[in-house]
Design a protein around this motif. Structure first.
Motif, PDB file in Angstrom:
ATOM      1  N   TYR A  32       0.963  -1.128  -0.105  1.00 24.04           N
ATOM      2  CA  TYR A  32       0.027   0.027  -0.013  1.00 24.04           C
ATOM      3  C   TYR A  32       0.954   1.266  -0.072  1.00 24.04           C
ATOM      4  O   TYR A  32       1.630   1.213   0.577  1.00 24.04           O
ATOM      5  CB  TYR A  32      -0.924   0.191   1.229  1.00 24.04           C
ATOM      6  N   SER A  33       0.424   2.278  -0.799  1.00 25.28           N
ATOM      7  CA  SER A  33       1.086   3.573  -0.789  1.00 25.28           C
ATOM      8  C   SER A  33       0.917   4.204   0.798  1.00 25.28           C
ATOM      9  O   SER A  33      -0.095   4.261   1.529  1.00 25.28           O
ATOM     10  CB  SER A  33       0.502   4.436  -1.687  1.00 25.28           C
ATOM     11  N   VAL A  34       1.914   4.680   1.248  1.00 21.11           N
ATOM     12  CA  VAL A  34       1.969   5.125   2.627  1.00 21.11           C
ATOM     13  C   VAL A  34       2.494   6.556   2.530  1.00 21.11           C
ATOM     14  O   VAL A  34       3.840   6.650   2.173  1.00 21.11           O
ATOM     15  CB  VAL A  34       2.926   4.338   3.669  1.00 21.11           C
ATOM     16  N   ASN A  35       1.888   7.420   3.217  1.00 21.51           N
ATOM     17  CA  ASN A  35       2.589   8.887   3.384  1.00 21.51           C
ATOM     18  C   ASN A  35       1.590   9.624   4.541  1.00 21.51           C
ATOM     19  O   ASN A  35       0.533  10.123   4.290  1.00 21.51           O
ATOM     20  CB  ASN A  35       2.133   9.664   2.086  1.00 21.51           C
ATOM     21  N   VAL A  36       2.295   9.856   5.689  1.00 22.22           N
ATOM     22  CA  VAL A  36       1.750  10.066   6.746  1.00 22.22           C
ATOM     23  C   VAL A  36       2.532  11.001   7.746  1.00 22.22           C
ATOM     24  O   VAL A  36       3.767  10.985   7.715  1.00 22.22           O
ATOM     25  CB  VAL A  36       1.092   8.820   7.816  1.00 22.22           C
ATOM     26  N   ILE A  57      -0.143   4.696  14.861  1.00 14.55           N
ATOM     27  CA  ILE A  57      -0.930   5.519  13.796  1.00 14.55           C
ATOM     28  C   ILE A  57      -1.725   4.735  13.174  1.00 14.55           C
ATOM     29  O   ILE A  57      -1.323   4.017  12.430  1.00 14.55           O
ATOM     30  CB  ILE A  57       0.269   6.084  13.129  1.00 14.55           C
ATOM     31  N   ASN A  58      -2.871   5.204  13.127  1.00  7.87           N
ATOM     32  CA  ASN A  58      -4.145   4.468  12.441  1.00  7.87           C
ATOM     33  C   ASN A  58      -4.809   5.675  11.642  1.00  7.87           C
ATOM     34  O   ASN A  58      -6.224   5.566  11.733  1.00  7.87           O
ATOM     35  CB  ASN A  58      -4.889   3.664  13.288  1.00  7.87           C
ATOM     36  N   GLN A  59      -4.203   6.511  10.884  1.00  4.29           N
ATOM     37  CA  GLN A  59      -5.237   7.540  10.259  1.00  4.29           C
ATOM     38  C   GLN A  59      -4.560   7.459   8.753  1.00  4.29           C
ATOM     39  O   GLN A  59      -3.565   7.075   8.275  1.00  4.29           O
ATOM     40  CB  GLN A  59      -4.603   8.741  10.866  1.00  4.29           C
ATOM     41  N   GLY A  60      -5.610   7.862   8.015  1.00  5.92           N
ATOM     42  CA  GLY A  60      -5.199   8.104   6.387  1.00  5.92           C
ATOM     43  C   GLY A  60      -4.682   7.090   5.882  1.00  5.92           C
ATOM     44  O   GLY A  60      -5.047   5.752   6.043  1.00  5.92           O
ATOM     45  N   ASN A  61      -3.446   7.126   5.056  1.00  9.62           N
ATOM     46  CA  ASN A  61      -2.716   5.795   4.509  1.00  9.62           C
ATOM     47  C   ASN A  61      -1.673   5.376   5.464  1.00  9.62           C
ATOM     48  O   ASN A  61      -0.473   5.360   5.124  1.00  9.62           O
ATOM     49  CB  ASN A  61      -1.922   6.632   3.251  1.00  9.62           C
ATOM     50  N   ALA A  62      -2.143   4.861   6.417  1.00 11.39           N
ATOM     51  CA  ALA A  62      -1.327   4.392   7.628  1.00 11.39           C
ATOM     52  C   ALA A  62      -1.060   2.803   7.416  1.00 11.39           C
ATOM     53  O   ALA A  62      -1.531   2.086   8.100  1.00 11.39           O
ATOM     54  CB  ALA A  62      -1.645   4.845   8.804  1.00 11.39           C
ATOM     55  N   GLY A  63      -0.814   2.179   6.260  1.00 14.31           N
ATOM     56  CA  GLY A  63      -0.504   0.818   5.966  1.00 14.31           C
ATOM     57  C   GLY A  63      -1.794  -0.012   6.106  1.00 14.31           C
ATOM     58  O   GLY A  63      -3.085   0.515   5.837  1.00 14.31           O
ATOM     59  N   ILE A  64      -1.622  -1.174   6.295  1.00  9.12           N
ATOM     60  CA  ILE A  64      -2.527  -2.176   6.578  1.00  9.12           C
ATOM     61  C   ILE A  64      -3.327  -2.053   7.672  1.00  9.12           C
ATOM     62  O   ILE A  64      -4.570  -1.991   7.694  1.00  9.12           O
ATOM     63  CB  ILE A  64      -2.009  -3.630   5.957  1.00  9.12           C
TER      64      ILE A  64
END
Length: 141
Positions: A32-36, A57-64
């Motif tokens: 997955y694309s990640v950028n946090v 961290i469990n927001q936006g593009n935060a991995g799986i």
């Protein structure tokens, strides 16, 4: 003679080079694309101001299953919060108690300093890149 030696050294140097694509692709974790960005001034992340602490961290593009951001004392490490040696399921989110993360499915422990398991396993934790700019930590891949 100098030209032959120079050519020989150049060929050896070129053939001995390797790239960063040697990493083994983890067959269990999708890419997955990640950028946090994490602002350390926010109360939610205040624990990260101290060495040896980690935050999920469990927001936006935060991995799986999220990202575990860990303060090593000399920088930050970001790890995927999914057990790396099995297909993601409902029990595959890592639980952590600094400096160890544990997979609740199989009780395998991983070091948050190195990402390596404490027993022999195929994969270590999936690491994301980090960049610190003032009080903001950027996590990306």
């Amino acid at each position: 003679m100098k030209k032959i030696i120079t050519l020989f050294v150049a060929i050896i140097a070129i053939l001995s080079c390797s790239d960063d694509d040697v990493r083994i692709r983890n067959q269990f974790l999708p890419s997955y694309s990640v950028n946090v960005e994490v602002n350390l001034n926010l109360p939610l992340y205040s624990d990260l101001n101290y060495a040896g602490n980690a935050v999920l961290i469990n927001q936006g593009n935060a991995g799986i299953n999220g990202i575990i951001l860990f303060n090593t004392g000399s920088g930050f490490l970001a790890w995927e919060a999914t057990c790396p040696n099995q297909i993601p399921t409902t029990c595959s989110r890592l639980e952590f108690s600094e400096p160890i993360a544990t997979c609740p499915c199989d009780d395998v422990e991983y070091s948050l300093f190195t990402g390596l398991p404490t027993v022999t396993m195929q994969y270590g934790l999936l690491q994301y890149r980090t960049e610190v700019n003032g009080n903001v930590v950027r996590i990306y891949n």
